[in-house]
Design a protein around this motif. Sequence first.
Motif, PDB file in Angstrom:
ATOM      1  N   ILE A  36     -10.053  -7.029  -2.408  1.00 23.32           N
ATOM      2  CA  ILE A  36      -9.205  -5.750  -2.175  1.00 23.32           C
ATOM      3  C   ILE A  36     -10.510  -4.951  -1.746  1.00 23.32           C
ATOM      4  CG2 ILE A  36      -8.271  -3.940  -3.205  1.00 23.32           C
ATOM      5  CD1 ILE A  36      -7.489  -5.948  -5.571  1.00 23.32           C
ATOM      6  N   LEU A  52      -2.117   0.793  -4.810  1.00 22.44           N
ATOM      7  CA  LEU A  52      -1.818  -0.775  -4.201  1.00 22.44           C
ATOM      8  C   LEU A  52      -1.146  -1.697  -5.196  1.00 22.44           C
ATOM      9  CD1 LEU A  52      -5.373  -1.506  -3.087  1.00 22.44           C
ATOM     10  CD2 LEU A  52      -3.627  -0.224  -1.971  1.00 22.44           C
ATOM     11  N   PRO A  85     -10.219  -0.922  -0.800  1.00 26.61           N
ATOM     12  CA  PRO A  85      -9.693   0.070  -0.877  1.00 26.61           C
ATOM     13  C   PRO A  85     -10.288   1.284  -0.003  1.00 26.61           C
ATOM     14  CG  PRO A  85     -10.928   0.014  -2.789  1.00 26.61           C
ATOM     15  CD  PRO A  85     -10.895  -1.250  -1.875  1.00 26.61           C
ATOM     16  N   SER A 103      -6.241   0.425   3.439  1.00 20.10           N
ATOM     17  CA  SER A 103      -6.735  -0.392   2.338  1.00 20.10           C
ATOM     18  C   SER A 103      -6.425  -1.693   2.781  1.00 20.10           C
ATOM     19  CB  SER A 103      -6.040   0.279   1.133  1.00 20.10           C
ATOM     20  OG  SER A 103      -6.781   1.562   0.844  1.00 20.10           O
ATOM     21  N   GLU A 120       0.768  -1.067   0.287  1.00 19.08           N
ATOM     22  CA  GLU A 120      -0.128  -0.121   0.035  1.00 19.08           C
ATOM     23  C   GLU A 120       0.937   1.154   0.092  1.00 19.08           C
ATOM     24  OE1 GLU A 120      -3.661   1.630   2.713  1.00 19.08           O
ATOM     25  OE2 GLU A 120      -1.923   0.669   3.891  1.00 19.08           O
ATOM     26  N   GLU A 178      -3.052   7.022  -3.615  1.00 14.87           N
ATOM     27  CA  GLU A 178      -2.681   5.811  -3.213  1.00 14.87           C
ATOM     28  C   GLU A 178      -2.513   4.741  -4.168  1.00 14.87           C
ATOM     29  OE1 GLU A 178      -3.951   3.594   0.636  1.00 14.87           O
ATOM     30  OE2 GLU A 178      -5.511   3.041  -0.952  1.00 14.87           O
TER      31      GLU A 178
END
Length: 682
Positions: free
Chosen positions: A303, A318, A305, A287, A262, A316
């Motif tokens: 996932i 990932l 977020p 996240s 992250e 951000e």
Amino acid sequence: MGRGPTLAIIAMMLLLGINGVGVENRPDLQDESVVMSQFGGGTSLEAQCSKSSFEDVFTYTWADFNVTVADNWRTAQIEALAWINGTMADDFRTFLDDLLDGLIPSGGDGWLSSDEREAVRSVAADCVEYTMTRVGVRDGEHHRGGPAVDWRNATWVEDGVSIAEWNMVPERHESVRSCSTFGSNNCYEVPVAPSESRDCDTEANDLDECRIELMLSGTVDLHNIQSLETLTLAMNTSNISRATYTVNAPYVEGMRLSMFEECEGRDLLNGGSPTPIRGSCIGDGSSVATAGYDEQGGMVLTIMPDRPSSFWPEGEDLFFDLTTIQPPTDESPIWTSTAPANGTTWIYSSAASTLESTRVLVAEWNEIASWFSDEDAVSSLDLICLEEGSNTNLVTDSRAIVVSMGFDSDYSVISCSAEDESGQSTSTRDFHIKKGFSVNTQSNSPDIIDDLRLILNEIDTVDPSNGEFLQVSLSIGIEWSGSGPVFYDEAILLNSSDSVTELMFSGDARMATPGPLSVWFKYSGEGVYERSERSEIVLQKIGSPPILSILETKWTGTEWEMNGMFSDPDGEYVTFTMYIDGANIGTVQSFGNTWSVGPIDFRLFDVGSHTVSVRGCDTSGMCAIAESSLNSTSALTSVGPEEMPEKGDDDGVGFVPFPIYSSSIGILAAAFMYGRGHRGAP
């Protein structure tokens, strides 16, 4: 057609979180610059849908995305569902109605109709195909972007997208009514802002105005993945929250998630953020991602977020590193070839005669991360730095190394190492922290005008660990307006072996604008850690006033005018004010580096001597005056009676005849005329 881009943009951005800060098919993930509140990017459908941002102005209640990767890893099918509940549904309908204002006759009227909905929905799928998916997938060595890295972004397959909605224009609405139609015979419409008395029953199955659902189904191209041995999946999650993504991959023998990161803080507004080193990102855990396997053995990534728009412009990203290579043997972490050698010295300075401790920043985490290597992420290493004779770790919460040097101390030794989660550690390296000199201004004053003049004294480059002299190259720079330091070309060699304990430095500071001025030092040399630091001394750059000159003054009948040129030594913006006999009257026109006043009709003033002044002030408040003295007697006495202002009865109505009204009345009249721009005014 005008409604088409609207829902297409909304549907896609709502369901997939698309906005202008997504990962694009470009060499560098970090090179991204977007303005908030931008909607649309041109007049065509492609321009509107490919460049629009929606999450800046709208948020959904929740969204689920289900992504199924094809067996050949060439495409992926996306099924998505988003819920918009409560007052968010009102906001959504209001947003749609506002966008229609000026596009169709009923747009912007506070009502949303079934025909308007159909007009939008008819081209939604076409619009989605132009949008970005925020996802990049690349085979080959795991990476985090950077120059020459092609993300091979996932893009929508042409004619592979369908859009649907539920309850955008609800028939079960307390204020539903019929409407004139341009597309069907059964038009009805609802207000975008229902009354406060309505009761949202989101638990019921019946339609009401408090819920909207949007559905998307589409196929994306994963762009020719050749090898499954190592894959990097990148996802830009800036401004996304309240959503779940489930990625279902086909069975691949031995596939595992080797690393999840992250990475936060990318500057979405200005760009230029450095590419993170793989394994160096320290996320805040907001996240969340988990990896598992389905019944067929295929990998499943879940996932969630959580990067709401309140964090903007900090983004951000990932990263998911997938591989079929067996996990490496758990070895001890090691120092890399880029790490500082054992015995490296950090030079720092302090302000002369300071009684405060000096904070020495040894290194930020983005530097430290390159010092170590381990089979796991270096962000998982426990970094330990201890000052000689102390058990207090010098590593901060942000994983920087900071040493506080007392005013009576000019040397310290710190010992650093890193330990992995298995308790295995690197060797320990000792680093020296040494005060190289004290600094002060030549005049002991913080104010400077054209030149920066510094005194470097108490110069000491002896290494206490071995008594040898360090050859320290020192570059000096200045910073103003928060734009970063600018260093002078010529460096100074500090070498106390020459028995020189004091040096003078002078540099041209005219490049800096007036205001606070910071002094920077950059150190380098054999055995010296190359670094830059902001000095403790803060100066004040004093500006110079503008330069005003008069080129011409002239009479034309009873009217007088003057013009001239100006410049500002500091390059600042200059504003002007005009005075007649000390009273602020009228305006000054300026263009380029010239200024002018008038023509001024002096029949409005007493006959005789007057002074016209032009005052120019720059942004720093430094001012200069250009003035001219004149006598109106000759110009006014040559005017015939028929050219003088017409006399009227002195009955309190109208103007007093010019020859007898007072100077103050004349000034007020002139101020009214010239304050509104006498030249060319009606």
